[in-house]
Design a protein around this motif. Structure first.
Motif, PDB file in Angstrom:
ATOM      1  N   PHE A  13       0.827  -1.217   0.000  1.00  0.00           N
ATOM      2  CA  PHE A  13       0.000   0.000   0.000  1.00  0.00           C
ATOM      3  C   PHE A  13       0.860   1.265   0.000  1.00  0.00           C
ATOM      4  O   PHE A  13       0.671   2.143  -0.814  1.00  0.00           O
ATOM      5  CB  PHE A  13      -0.974   0.020   1.185  1.00  0.00           C
ATOM      6  CG  PHE A  13      -1.863   1.228   1.131  1.00  0.00           C
ATOM      7  CD1 PHE A  13      -2.973   1.242   0.309  1.00  0.00           C
ATOM      8  CD2 PHE A  13      -1.560   2.372   1.854  1.00  0.00           C
ATOM      9  CE1 PHE A  13      -3.769   2.372   0.213  1.00  0.00           C
ATOM     10  CE2 PHE A  13      -2.351   3.507   1.755  1.00  0.00           C
ATOM     11  CZ  PHE A  13      -3.466   3.500   0.935  1.00  0.00           C
ATOM     12  N   ASP A 110       7.034   7.478 -18.161  1.00  0.00           N
ATOM     13  CA  ASP A 110       7.102   8.342 -16.982  1.00  0.00           C
ATOM     14  C   ASP A 110       6.339   7.696 -15.832  1.00  0.00           C
ATOM     15  O   ASP A 110       5.458   6.862 -16.042  1.00  0.00           O
ATOM     16  CB  ASP A 110       6.497   9.707 -17.323  1.00  0.00           C
ATOM     17  CG  ASP A 110       6.814  10.754 -16.278  1.00  0.00           C
ATOM     18  OD1 ASP A 110       7.861  10.640 -15.621  1.00  0.00           O
ATOM     19  OD2 ASP A 110       6.009  11.687 -16.129  1.00  0.00           O
ATOM     20  N   SER A 114       7.483  11.991 -11.291  1.00  0.00           N
ATOM     21  CA  SER A 114       7.585  13.294 -11.948  1.00  0.00           C
ATOM     22  C   SER A 114       6.511  14.264 -11.486  1.00  0.00           C
ATOM     23  O   SER A 114       6.550  15.428 -11.823  1.00  0.00           O
ATOM     24  CB  SER A 114       7.488  13.128 -13.462  1.00  0.00           C
ATOM     25  OG  SER A 114       6.144  12.949 -13.850  1.00  0.00           O
TER      26      SER A 114
ATOM     27  N   MET B 130       7.156  18.932  -3.213  1.00  0.00           N
ATOM     28  CA  MET B 130       6.060  19.288  -4.128  1.00  0.00           C
ATOM     29  C   MET B 130       5.565  20.709  -3.900  1.00  0.00           C
ATOM     30  O   MET B 130       4.544  21.104  -4.437  1.00  0.00           O
ATOM     31  CB  MET B 130       4.878  18.328  -3.929  1.00  0.00           C
ATOM     32  CG  MET B 130       5.195  16.914  -4.285  1.00  0.00           C
ATOM     33  SD  MET B 130       5.408  16.703  -6.059  1.00  0.00           S
ATOM     34  CE  MET B 130       6.120  15.083  -6.099  1.00  0.00           C
ATOM     35  N   ARG B 160       8.710   7.745   0.192  1.00  0.00           N
ATOM     36  CA  ARG B 160       7.944   7.468  -1.021  1.00  0.00           C
ATOM     37  C   ARG B 160       6.532   7.020  -0.670  1.00  0.00           C
ATOM     38  O   ARG B 160       6.320   6.296   0.280  1.00  0.00           O
ATOM     39  CB  ARG B 160       8.642   6.401  -1.863  1.00  0.00           C
ATOM     40  CG  ARG B 160      10.075   6.729  -2.207  1.00  0.00           C
ATOM     41  CD  ARG B 160      10.246   8.122  -2.799  1.00  0.00           C
ATOM     42  NE  ARG B 160       9.529   8.304  -4.053  1.00  0.00           N
ATOM     43  CZ  ARG B 160       9.997   7.967  -5.247  1.00  0.00           C
ATOM     44  NH1 ARG B 160      11.184   7.435  -5.361  1.00  0.00           N
ATOM     45  NH2 ARG B 160       9.285   8.185  -6.323  1.00  0.00           N
ATOM     46  N   GLY B 161       5.590   7.458  -1.482  1.00  0.00           N
ATOM     47  CA  GLY B 161       4.180   7.203  -1.206  1.00  0.00           C
ATOM     48  C   GLY B 161       3.687   5.878  -1.734  1.00  0.00           C
ATOM     49  O   GLY B 161       3.801   4.845  -1.076  1.00  0.00           O
ATOM     50  N   HIS B 162       3.182   5.879  -2.962  1.00  0.00           N
ATOM     51  CA  HIS B 162       2.543   4.704  -3.537  1.00  0.00           C
ATOM     52  C   HIS B 162       3.450   3.478  -3.495  1.00  0.00           C
ATOM     53  O   HIS B 162       4.636   3.577  -3.778  1.00  0.00           O
ATOM     54  CB  HIS B 162       2.174   4.977  -4.987  1.00  0.00           C
ATOM     55  CG  HIS B 162       1.302   6.173  -5.149  1.00  0.00           C
ATOM     56  ND1 HIS B 162      -0.045   6.123  -4.936  1.00  0.00           N
ATOM     57  CD2 HIS B 162       1.585   7.442  -5.470  1.00  0.00           C
ATOM     58  CE1 HIS B 162      -0.547   7.315  -5.139  1.00  0.00           C
ATOM     59  NE2 HIS B 162       0.418   8.143  -5.465  1.00  0.00           N
ATOM     60  N   SER B 197       7.990  14.975 -18.778  1.00  0.00           N
ATOM     61  CA  SER B 197       7.185  14.551 -17.633  1.00  0.00           C
ATOM     62  C   SER B 197       5.704  14.694 -17.986  1.00  0.00           C
ATOM     63  O   SER B 197       5.301  15.583 -18.736  1.00  0.00           O
ATOM     64  CB  SER B 197       7.551  15.363 -16.396  1.00  0.00           C
ATOM     65  OG  SER B 197       7.812  16.701 -16.740  1.00  0.00           O
ATOM     66  N   VAL B 199       2.591  15.433 -16.716  1.00  0.00           N
ATOM     67  CA  VAL B 199       1.668  16.569 -16.599  1.00  0.00           C
ATOM     68  C   VAL B 199       1.986  17.612 -17.669  1.00  0.00           C
ATOM     69  O   VAL B 199       1.079  18.131 -18.340  1.00  0.00           O
ATOM     70  CB  VAL B 199       1.734  17.186 -15.184  1.00  0.00           C
ATOM     71  CG1 VAL B 199       0.928  18.474 -15.125  1.00  0.00           C
ATOM     72  CG2 VAL B 199       1.197  16.205 -14.155  1.00  0.00           C
ATOM     73  N   MET B 221      -4.638  14.349 -11.348  1.00  0.00           N
ATOM     74  CA  MET B 221      -3.888  15.343 -12.136  1.00  0.00           C
ATOM     75  C   MET B 221      -4.685  16.634 -12.322  1.00  0.00           C
ATOM     76  O   MET B 221      -5.893  16.662 -12.143  1.00  0.00           O
ATOM     77  CB  MET B 221      -3.549  14.742 -13.504  1.00  0.00           C
ATOM     78  CG  MET B 221      -2.311  13.882 -13.436  1.00  0.00           C
ATOM     79  SD  MET B 221      -1.675  13.586 -15.072  1.00  0.00           S
ATOM     80  CE  MET B 221      -0.197  12.695 -14.642  1.00  0.00           C
TER      81      MET B 221
END
Lengths: 115, 315
Positions: A13, A110, A114, B130, B160-162, B197, B199, B221
Motif C-alpha cells: 500500500f 514516466d 515526476s 512538491m 515514497r508514497g505509492h 514529464s 503533466v 492530475m
C-alpha cells in the motif's frame, strides 16, 4: 471452505512495503491481516477474488481481453507520440515490460515520481 | 547519500522528518525503523534517539517528535540554506531569519544537535518536494546532509508514497539509465523532466495516445491534463474501473499486485521484496497484459522506417 495462512506476506500500500504481515484467507477474500497498520488492513481486506468488473471495456462496451489488447496495440502503434505512465501500483516485472513497450513504440515513459 | 531502513533502525540517533506526516501516511515507520526499535548501538531505543519534525502545520506526527519546527509555507529552501550557512559558521541576516517562521536559536540548536549525532538521517516528504521550489528544495536538503558529513555520518531518504513507485525508478534506471521523464522518440532514451514529464506533456497536448497502468491520473492530475487524456485514445490497466477508465477508450481489468498478482516490489530504501499473493484472481496480471500488447505491437511494421528496430534491449 479452507483457511489459508500466509506468513511474512508483503504489503504494497505505501512505500514502507512491510514484509511481516500474516494473512488469513479463503478462496475469495482475506479475513485477517495481522501486524498490518490501519492502511494495510484496509488494503488487504477490501480486495476480493470476485469477478466484480468486466474483463475489458472498449468505448464503454464489454469486450474480451484479446480484443482489448489488439485495440490497445493499434492505438499505441498508430500514435506519433504515445505515452506510458503510472507504474506505481504494479510489480517490477510489469514495469520492465512497460519499459520494453515504450522502447519498441519510440514513446514517452514516466512515473508518479515526476508529479 | 542514503542507506537502508535497517541501518536507520540499528544506528540512527538523530532523525528528521521534513514535510511529511508518517504517523498517518506511513504508520509503521516510527515503530519498525526510526524511533521505537532497540539495537546494539541504541540499547535504550526511543530514549537514545532525537526526532525533529519540520512542517508548516502540526500533524499527528508532532506527538512523536522531541522538537517541532513550524516553518512558514514555501520557506523550506530558505530554512535549509540558513541551516547550511550556520553549519559553515557564516553570518545570517536577522531579517532573512524572520521570514522563515523560526528563530536563529532554533536553527542553531538544530545544527548543534545534528553535528553531535553519531548517525543522522533526514526523511523528506512531498511537503518539501512538491511545494514552492520543488526539486531545488530536495537538492538543498541533500546538500545539507552531504555537508553534515564533515562532522558526522549523515544521510537522507525520500518518504515514497505509492507502493512500488520506488521500483518504477529502479527499473527505469536499470533499463534506460534514467529514473522517469524519458522519451525514446529518437530510438534511444533521453531524459528531461519538464519536457517529457507527464503533466507537462498532457497540458501542452504533446501526446496522441496514452497507456496508464498502476495509476489513476483522472483522479489526481490537474484538469487540463485530464482533459487531454479524454481527447486522445487512452488505455487503462487497473484492478478497478477508475476515474481514468471512464474517460478511456480501452480498459482492461488486471489482478492486484501483492494480493492476487505475484512479483517484486521495492521498499522506499530500494530493498526489493517478493510479493506473496493470498488470492487467485479471475483477471490477468499487468505483466501479462503489457507483454501481450508489446507482442501485438511487434507484429506491426516498426515505426522507424529506414533500418528497422534500433532498441537498447532484447525483447
Amino acid at each position: 471452505m479452507s483457511l489459508n495462512v500466509i506468513h511474512n506476506a508483503t504489503c504494497t500500500f505505501c512505500g514502507c512495503v512491510c514484509d511481516d504481515i500474516e494473512l488469513h484467507s479463503d478462496e475469495t477474500r482475506i479475513h485477517e491481516a495481522k501486524k498490518a497498520c490501519v492502511l494495510g488492513k484496509a488494503w488487504f481486506l477490501n480486495h476480493t477474488a470476485d469477478h466484480d468488473y468486466p474483463d475489458a471495456l472498449i468505448d464503454g462496451r464489454e469486450a474480451t481481453v484479446d480484443e482489448a489488447i489488439e485495440a490497445a496495440a493499434t492505438f499505441l502503434h498508430d500514435a506519433h507520440m504515445p505515452l506510458i505512465y503510472g507504474l506505481s501500483n504494479t510489480t517490477c516485472e510489469a514495469q520492465r515490460e512497460a519499459v520494453s513497450l515504450a522502447d519498441r513504440l519510440g514513446g514517452l515513459l514516466d512515473s508518479h515520481t515526476s508529479l | 547519500m542514503t542507506c537502508t531502513l535497517g541501518e536507520v533502525k540499528n544506528r540512527a540517533d538523530f532523525i528528521v522528518y521534513w514535510g511529511g506526516n508518517p504517523a498517518e501516511c506511513h504508520p509503521r515507520h516510527f515503530t519498525k525503523y526510526t524511533l521505537m526499535q532497540k539495537s546494539k548501538f541504541l540499547p535504550r531505543g526511543r530514549k537514545d534517539r532525537t526526532m525533529i519534525l519540520v512542517d508548516i502545520r502540526e500533524t499527528k506526527s508532532g506527538g512523536a517528535a522531541d522538537i517541532f519546527l513550524q516553518i512558514r509555507p514555501g520557506k523550506d529552501f530558505e530554512v535549509l540554506t540558513i541551516l547550511r550557512a550556520i553549519l559553515k559558521g557564516q553570518h545570517v541576516n536577522s531579517s532573512i531569519v524572520a521570514e522563515t517562521g523560526l528563530t536563529l536559536e532554533q536553527m542553531t540548536d538544530f545544527i548543534d544537535r545534528a553535528k553531535k549525532a553519531r548517525f543522522g538521517c533526514m526523511f523528506f516528504g512531498m511537503g518539501l518536494s512538491m511545494t514552492r521550489g520543488k526539486h531545488m528544495n530536495s537538492a538543498a536538503l541533500l546538500t545539507l546532509a552531504a555537508e553534515l558529513n564533515a562532522f558526522t555520518k549523515f544521510v537522507a531518504m525520500p518518504m515514497r508514497g505509492h507502493g512500488n513507485v520506488t521500483g518504477a525508478d529502479v527499473i527505469m534506471r536499470w533499463q534506460t539509465g534514467f529514473p522517469f521523464g524519458i522519451t525514446f522518440n529518437r530510438g534511444y532514451p533521453r531524459y528531461n523532466p519538464g519536457e517529457f514529464s507527464t503533466v507537462d506533456v498532457l497540458v501542452r497536448g504533446d501526446t496522441d495516445a496514452a497507456l496508464i497502468l498502476g495509476a489513476d491520473p483522472g483522479a489526481t492530475m490537474p484538469q487540463p491534463a485530464i482533459d487531454h487524456l479524454a481527447r486522445i485514445p487512452t488505455i487503462v490497466l487497473d484492478p478497478k474501473v477508475t476515474h481514468t477508465s471512464r474517460l478511456a477508450r480501452v480498459h482492461i481489468t488486471t489482478s492486484v499486485a501483492g494480493i492476487s498478482a505475484p512479483g517484486t516490489a521495492y521498499r522506499m530504501d530500494e530493498i526489493p521484496l517478493p510479493l506473496k499473493p493470498a488470492l487467485k484472481s479471475p483477471y490477468p496480471t499487468d505483466e501479462e497484459v503489457v507483454r501481450r500488447i508489446n507482442e501485438a505491437v511487434a507484429r506491426k511494421p516498426h515505426w522507424m522506417p529506414a533500418d528497422g528496430p534500433m532498441t537498447i534491449m532484447q525483447h
